[in-house]
Design a protein around this motif. Structure first.
Motif, PDB file in Angstrom:
ATOM      1  N   LEU A  23       0.809  -1.218   0.000  1.00 17.01           N
ATOM      2  CA  LEU A  23       0.000   0.000   0.000  1.00 17.01           C
ATOM      3  C   LEU A  23       0.846   1.274   0.000  1.00 17.01           C
ATOM      4  O   LEU A  23       0.331   2.365  -0.208  1.00 17.01           O
ATOM      5  CB  LEU A  23      -0.929   0.014   1.220  1.00 17.01           C
ATOM      6  CG  LEU A  23      -1.995  -1.078   1.245  1.00 17.01           C
ATOM      7  CD1 LEU A  23      -2.734  -1.082   2.573  1.00 17.01           C
ATOM      8  CD2 LEU A  23      -2.959  -0.924   0.081  1.00 17.01           C
ATOM      9  N   THR A  24       2.141   1.139   0.234  1.00 15.27           N
ATOM     10  CA  THR A  24       3.027   2.294   0.297  1.00 15.27           C
ATOM     11  C   THR A  24       3.487   2.690  -1.097  1.00 15.27           C
ATOM     12  O   THR A  24       3.988   1.858  -1.850  1.00 15.27           O
ATOM     13  CB  THR A  24       4.261   1.978   1.179  1.00 15.27           C
ATOM     14  OG1 THR A  24       3.810   1.675   2.496  1.00 15.27           O
ATOM     15  CG2 THR A  24       5.222   3.147   1.232  1.00 15.27           C
ATOM     16  N   GLU A  25       3.294   3.968  -1.425  1.00 20.04           N
ATOM     17  CA  GLU A  25       3.809   4.495  -2.694  1.00 20.04           C
ATOM     18  C   GLU A  25       5.316   4.664  -2.555  1.00 20.04           C
ATOM     19  O   GLU A  25       5.794   5.212  -1.567  1.00 20.04           O
ATOM     20  CB  GLU A  25       3.174   5.856  -3.014  1.00 20.04           C
ATOM     21  CG  GLU A  25       1.699   5.795  -3.315  1.00 20.04           C
ATOM     22  CD  GLU A  25       1.360   5.047  -4.592  1.00 20.04           C
ATOM     23  OE1 GLU A  25       2.163   5.072  -5.550  1.00 20.04           O
ATOM     24  OE2 GLU A  25       0.288   4.428  -4.640  1.00 20.04           O
ATOM     25  N   THR A  26       6.049   4.178  -3.521  1.00 18.34           N
ATOM     26  CA  THR A  26       7.502   4.331  -3.500  1.00 18.34           C
ATOM     27  C   THR A  26       7.947   5.120  -4.725  1.00 18.34           C
ATOM     28  O   THR A  26       7.243   5.176  -5.738  1.00 18.34           O
ATOM     29  CB  THR A  26       8.219   2.967  -3.465  1.00 18.34           C
ATOM     30  OG1 THR A  26       7.809   2.205  -4.597  1.00 18.34           O
ATOM     31  CG2 THR A  26       7.887   2.211  -2.188  1.00 18.34           C
ATOM     32  N   ALA A  74       3.973  11.331   1.173  1.00 17.98           N
ATOM     33  CA  ALA A  74       3.997   9.932   1.613  1.00 17.98           C
ATOM     34  C   ALA A  74       4.080   9.888   3.133  1.00 17.98           C
ATOM     35  O   ALA A  74       4.787  10.686   3.742  1.00 17.98           O
ATOM     36  CB  ALA A  74       5.192   9.204   1.004  1.00 17.98           C
ATOM     37  N   VAL A  75       3.349   8.971   3.702  1.00 16.51           N
ATOM     38  CA  VAL A  75       3.481   8.645   5.128  1.00 16.51           C
ATOM     39  C   VAL A  75       3.301   7.141   5.232  1.00 16.51           C
ATOM     40  O   VAL A  75       2.389   6.569   4.645  1.00 16.51           O
ATOM     41  CB  VAL A  75       2.466   9.421   6.012  1.00 16.51           C
ATOM     42  CG1 VAL A  75       1.042   9.125   5.631  1.00 16.51           C
ATOM     43  CG2 VAL A  75       2.726   9.155   7.484  1.00 16.51           C
ATOM     44  N   PHE A 110      -3.220  12.914  -1.297  1.00 15.71           N
ATOM     45  CA  PHE A 110      -3.931  12.035  -2.222  1.00 15.71           C
ATOM     46  C   PHE A 110      -3.771  10.609  -1.706  1.00 15.71           C
ATOM     47  O   PHE A 110      -2.707  10.223  -1.244  1.00 15.71           O
ATOM     48  CB  PHE A 110      -3.348  12.120  -3.642  1.00 15.71           C
ATOM     49  CG  PHE A 110      -3.346  13.508  -4.197  1.00 15.71           C
ATOM     50  CD1 PHE A 110      -4.532  14.146  -4.529  1.00 15.71           C
ATOM     51  CD2 PHE A 110      -2.162  14.184  -4.395  1.00 15.71           C
ATOM     52  CE1 PHE A 110      -4.543  15.426  -5.049  1.00 15.71           C
ATOM     53  CE2 PHE A 110      -2.158  15.473  -4.914  1.00 15.71           C
ATOM     54  CZ  PHE A 110      -3.350  16.094  -5.236  1.00 15.71           C
ATOM     55  N   VAL A 111      -4.827   9.833  -1.799  1.00 17.81           N
ATOM     56  CA  VAL A 111      -4.777   8.445  -1.352  1.00 17.81           C
ATOM     57  C   VAL A 111      -5.582   7.603  -2.337  1.00 17.81           C
ATOM     58  O   VAL A 111      -6.608   8.055  -2.851  1.00 17.81           O
ATOM     59  CB  VAL A 111      -5.315   8.303   0.101  1.00 17.81           C
ATOM     60  CG1 VAL A 111      -6.756   8.749   0.207  1.00 17.81           C
ATOM     61  CG2 VAL A 111      -5.155   6.882   0.618  1.00 17.81           C
ATOM     62  N   ARG A 112      -5.097   6.410  -2.609  1.00 13.23           N
ATOM     63  CA  ARG A 112      -5.867   5.512  -3.464  1.00 13.23           C
ATOM     64  C   ARG A 112      -7.188   5.182  -2.785  1.00 13.23           C
ATOM     65  O   ARG A 112      -7.227   4.901  -1.585  1.00 13.23           O
ATOM     66  CB  ARG A 112      -5.104   4.221  -3.731  1.00 13.23           C
ATOM     67  CG  ARG A 112      -3.945   4.403  -4.669  1.00 13.23           C
ATOM     68  CD  ARG A 112      -3.245   3.080  -4.900  1.00 13.23           C
ATOM     69  NE  ARG A 112      -2.016   3.302  -5.638  1.00 13.23           N
ATOM     70  CZ  ARG A 112      -1.734   2.713  -6.776  1.00 13.23           C
ATOM     71  NH1 ARG A 112      -2.591   1.848  -7.304  1.00 13.23           N
ATOM     72  NH2 ARG A 112      -0.603   2.946  -7.394  1.00 13.23           N
TER      73      ARG A 112
END
Length: 187
Positions: A23-26, A74-75, A110-112
């Motif tokens: 779930l983490t954007e990299t 990002a968090v 922004f979040v999916r």
């Protein structure tokens, strides 16, 4: 017990295990380095007593005039350190920096739309959903947390709907946000 401190260059070589969550954007290394160089006040890490990286937050400040705002890029918190309110602490830190240092009007992210754990956490720390963006591969939700200084910039209807003017790119959008009781940022 976690220590929260500014992210440093050497942390770029130590935080890979935090990014393993699907779930983490990299991002690529130059992206992280750009944020570290341009917005160092918005890049923090939570570290364990054994110097292990538990999580981090990366953000920036952007916009002009009344759209001057902090942005959470990002968090993330490593799975073994979740449920300790680390993400809340990191989010609060970014909000405080946006508010006190940079006099931002709001913080956004922004979040999916499929990332329900993150959405629940954002709503617990009083971020409000404002917009749904449908892309070809997935949908994004835009969340916003208003700072107290913008209380004269919005109106609240009898139904508890907040009307917020926001300059997004070159167009003026009006967001209708349902206000929930207990959110410190909109009280």
């Amino acid at each position: 017990m976690a220590t929260i401190r500014r992210f440093g260059c050497d942390d770029l070589l130590r935080f890979a295990s935090v990014n393993l969550d699907h779930l983490t954007e990299t991002f690529n290394m130059s992206f992280y380095m750009t944020y570290l160089a341009r917005w160092p006040d918005y890049f923090h890490v939570a570290e364990s007593p054994g110097n292990r990286i538990m999580g981090y937050i990366m953000g920036k400040v952007e916009g002009q005039g009344e759209s001057w705002h902090g942005h959470v890029t990002a968090v993330t918190v490593a799975p073994e350190y979740r449920r300790q309110k680390l993400a809340n602490k990191l989010m609060n830190l970014l909000e405080e920096i946006s508010d006190k240092m940079d006099k931002a009007y709001f913080v956004d992210l922004f979040v999916r739309a499929s990332n329900m754990p993150a959405i629940k956490m954002y709503e617990k720390v009083c971020f409000l959903p404002t917009l749904l963006i449908n892309l070809q591969l997935f949908s994004l939700l835009v969340y916003i947390c208003l700072m107290m200084r913008c209380s004269d910039q919005y109106a609240v209807t009898d139904l508890g709907i907040m009307i917020v003017p926001w300059v997004f790119g070159s167009t003026l959008d009006i967001f209708l946000i349902h206000i929930e009781d207990g959110c410190k940022s909109t009280a």
